[in-house]
Design a protein around this motif. Sequence first.
Motif: not given
Length: 200
Positions: A64-68, A113-118, A132-143
């Motif tokens: 996870a640290a390597k990914a981001s 974690e911040s995006w999921i909380g938001l 929906d925008r926050a879930y989209d951002q979370a998906t961009k980060i983690a898939g």
Amino acid sequence: MRARAARVLVATVACLLWLNGCETSTRLGDLFQSKTEASQSASQDDPVTTGSLQPASPKPSAAAAKASPDTNKASPDKNDDVSLGKKYFRDGNLSLAERHFRRAVELHPRDLESWIGLAACYDRQRRFDLADRAYDQATKIAGTTAEILNNRGYSYMLRGDQRRARETLLEAQARDPGNAYVKNNLELLEANLRKGKATQ
């Protein structure tokens, strides 16, 4: 007039408690209950549908640290925005929780974690376009993870979109068949559908 205000207050508290037991979260740990409370509620035939994963460990995994580098930020400071967001979310103060999670994503735009909380705050505030925008951002980060799909499925349940909720939760279940939170949300959805058919 006083009786009407009391009824409204009781109805509001009942709705918040019901939603409190149904919301899910990813990597926020259990926003509403401690681990012992969660296990107690599970033993009382109340499905545990909060917290898709164990709380994040202080040390992120090497992969996870390597990914981001800041995707899995875990701050030891208990007064950081994510910790405050979680605290206010648990307390039901959604506007303050949303403010802290929003500040956290502004400071650390790759923090899952911040995006999921938001997103969870926006769901509770019924601001689904922003969720929906926050879930989209979370998906961009983690898939497209089972946990994000689970949360989105729950969001669709809140909106009354049972078909999309079912599709999304089934996709989450296909990705992680043993996930108890996905299973509980599917059971909750089925119970709601049965209840809806019974009232027709």
